[in-house]
Design an enzyme around this catalytic site. Structure first.
Site, PDB file in Angstrom:
ATOM      1  N   ALA A 132     -18.594   3.732 -16.184  1.00  0.00           N
ATOM      2  CA  ALA A 132     -19.148   5.020 -15.559  1.00  0.00           C
ATOM      3  C   ALA A 132     -18.482   6.288 -16.077  1.00  0.00           C
ATOM      4  O   ALA A 132     -19.115   7.164 -16.081  1.00  0.00           O
ATOM      5  CB  ALA A 132     -18.813   4.896 -14.200  1.00  0.00           C
ATOM      6  N   THR A 173     -19.984  -1.578  -8.608  1.00  0.00           N
ATOM      7  CA  THR A 173     -19.541  -2.266  -7.599  1.00  0.00           C
ATOM      8  C   THR A 173     -20.311  -3.918  -7.898  1.00  0.00           C
ATOM      9  O   THR A 173     -21.507  -3.749  -8.267  1.00  0.00           O
ATOM     10  CB  THR A 173     -20.234  -1.872  -6.142  1.00  0.00           C
ATOM     11  OG1 THR A 173     -20.048  -2.852  -5.126  1.00  0.00           O
ATOM     12  CG2 THR A 173     -21.583  -1.523  -6.392  1.00  0.00           C
ATOM     13  N   HIS A 196     -15.489   2.046   4.252  1.00  0.00           N
ATOM     14  CA  HIS A 196     -14.248   1.216   4.398  1.00  0.00           C
ATOM     15  C   HIS A 196     -13.058   2.258   4.661  1.00  0.00           C
ATOM     16  O   HIS A 196     -11.891   1.781   4.899  1.00  0.00           O
ATOM     17  CB  HIS A 196     -13.956   0.559   3.160  1.00  0.00           C
ATOM     18  CG  HIS A 196     -14.818  -0.689   2.872  1.00  0.00           C
ATOM     19  ND1 HIS A 196     -14.860  -1.312   1.768  1.00  0.00           N
ATOM     20  CD2 HIS A 196     -15.894  -1.189   3.716  1.00  0.00           C
ATOM     21  CE1 HIS A 196     -15.931  -2.241   1.799  1.00  0.00           C
ATOM     22  NE2 HIS A 196     -16.499  -2.125   2.950  1.00  0.00           N
ATOM     23  N   CYS A 208       6.517   9.346  18.674  1.00  0.00           N
ATOM     24  CA  CYS A 208       6.715   8.218  19.351  1.00  0.00           C
ATOM     25  C   CYS A 208       7.189   6.807  18.954  1.00  0.00           C
ATOM     26  O   CYS A 208       7.376   5.917  19.983  1.00  0.00           O
ATOM     27  CB  CYS A 208       5.283   8.065  20.156  1.00  0.00           C
ATOM     28  SG  CYS A 208       4.096   7.188  19.031  1.00  0.00           S
ATOM     29  N   ARG A 234       0.771  -1.221   0.157  1.00  0.00           N
ATOM     30  CA  ARG A 234       0.217  -0.172   0.059  1.00  0.00           C
ATOM     31  C   ARG A 234       0.853   1.266   0.064  1.00  0.00           C
ATOM     32  O   ARG A 234       0.491   2.364  -0.419  1.00  0.00           O
ATOM     33  CB  ARG A 234      -1.006   0.010   1.335  1.00  0.00           C
ATOM     34  CG  ARG A 234      -2.290  -0.809   1.189  1.00  0.00           C
ATOM     35  CD  ARG A 234      -3.187   0.051   0.270  1.00  0.00           C
ATOM     36  NE  ARG A 234      -4.617  -0.480   0.345  1.00  0.00           N
ATOM     37  CZ  ARG A 234      -5.155  -0.776  -0.729  1.00  0.00           C
ATOM     38  NH1 ARG A 234      -4.723  -0.491  -1.962  1.00  0.00           N
ATOM     39  NH2 ARG A 234      -6.521  -1.335  -0.689  1.00  0.00           N
TER      40      ARG A 234
END
Ligand code: NAD
Length: 247
Positions: A229, A188, A119, A150, A67
């Site tokens: 689309a 989808t 999501h 940190c 990713r």
């Protein structure tokens, strides 16, 4: 086909509340492979190993290996005419909201304001230790990148396999689906639950579903457009403007 676009444009203009539900297909023309396409990420990488929450806790570097490039190149991905048309429909007062399964942020980049991200989003990245927030593409170097405050591991604010959907977004989406009379269902495969139940909710409450997809995926669709689309949405907009200008 032109007749069909005209009919859909009329339905949108006459609807009391029109919403959109989008999936990976709407972003395909922006160069982001869909979930199930041959070039899709999960054809190459087992999601149980690379993108489940258990795997992330064991070894976050695997997730960041697949990713990281997308997040670091986040600004290079641009909305296509389908995202832009939805944003324009909202601005015109024709569309109320966009519910999306996508994590690419392209609806917001296109200018849509009412976006329900079921999501999550790759745009926001949080330190798992101190919750410091980063915004893509600005993340520290490293696989995985570590928090510069940190040293904790960073995780994008997306839903990994095995994680529940954000409750607020899901309840907002369910409310939108049970109160609309038209849903544009775009790109989808409607197989991932609980999102797959949303178009059914529209039908159960007396609404109609207009599906734009390369294949007819939702069995109870009222109007099906088997076009990309990015081609179909501007055509619908063109017909809609013709009707408006003639009135
Ligand atoms: P999917 O891959 O299961 O289905 C994509 C659908 O889009 C298919 O039915 C396909 O026919 C259609 N399609 C492909 N190109 C199209 C185009 N140009 N125009 C219209 N339709 C087109 O995707 P899904 O149903 O969204 O489910 C997959 C899951 O993967 C979702 O949870 C989503 O979060 C995630 N995902 C997101 C992205 C992204 O953010 N862009 C990309 C891949 C996967």
């Amino acid at each position: 086909m032109e007749e069909k676009y005209k009919r859909i444009a009329k339905l949108l203009l006459n609807s009391k509340k029109c919403i959109a539900l989008t999936g990976a297909g709407i972003s395909a023309e922006s160069g982001i492979p869909t979930f199930r396409s041959k070039e899709g990420m999960w054809e190459k990488y087992d999601p149980a190993v690379y993108a489940s929450i258990d795997a992330f806790h064991k070894d976050p570097s695997k997730y960041w290996t697949i990713r990281g490039d997308f997040i670091r190149n986040y600004d290079d991905y641009k909305p296509n005419p389908a995202h832009l048309t939805l944003a324009e429909l909202e601005k015109m007062g024709v569309l109320t909201s966009v519910i999306t399964q996508n994590i690419d942020g392209l609806h917001s980049k296109a200018g849509s304001k009412q976006v329900i991200e079921l999501h999550g989003t790759l745009r926001r990245i949080l330190c798992m230790q101190c919750s410091k927030e980063y915004t893509a593409p600005n993340v520290p170097d490293g696989t995985p990148p570590l928090c510069d405050e940190c040293g904790g591991v960073l995780k994008p604010n997306t839903v990994l396999f095995g994680e529940p959907l954000p409750a607020k977004a899901l309840s907002e989406a369910q409310r939108e689906c049970s109160t609309c009379d038209i849903m544009l269902l775009i790109g989808t495969s409607t197989v991932v639950y609980p999102v797959a139940a949303l178009p059914k909710l529209v039908k159960e409450n007396g609404g109609q579903v207009i599906e734009l997809n390369l294949e007819n995926a939702f069995p109870f669709t009222d109007y099906f457009i088997g076009e990309k689309a990015g081609t179909a949405m501007p055509q619908i907009m063109a017909e809609l403007k013709k009707i408006k200008n003639n009135n």
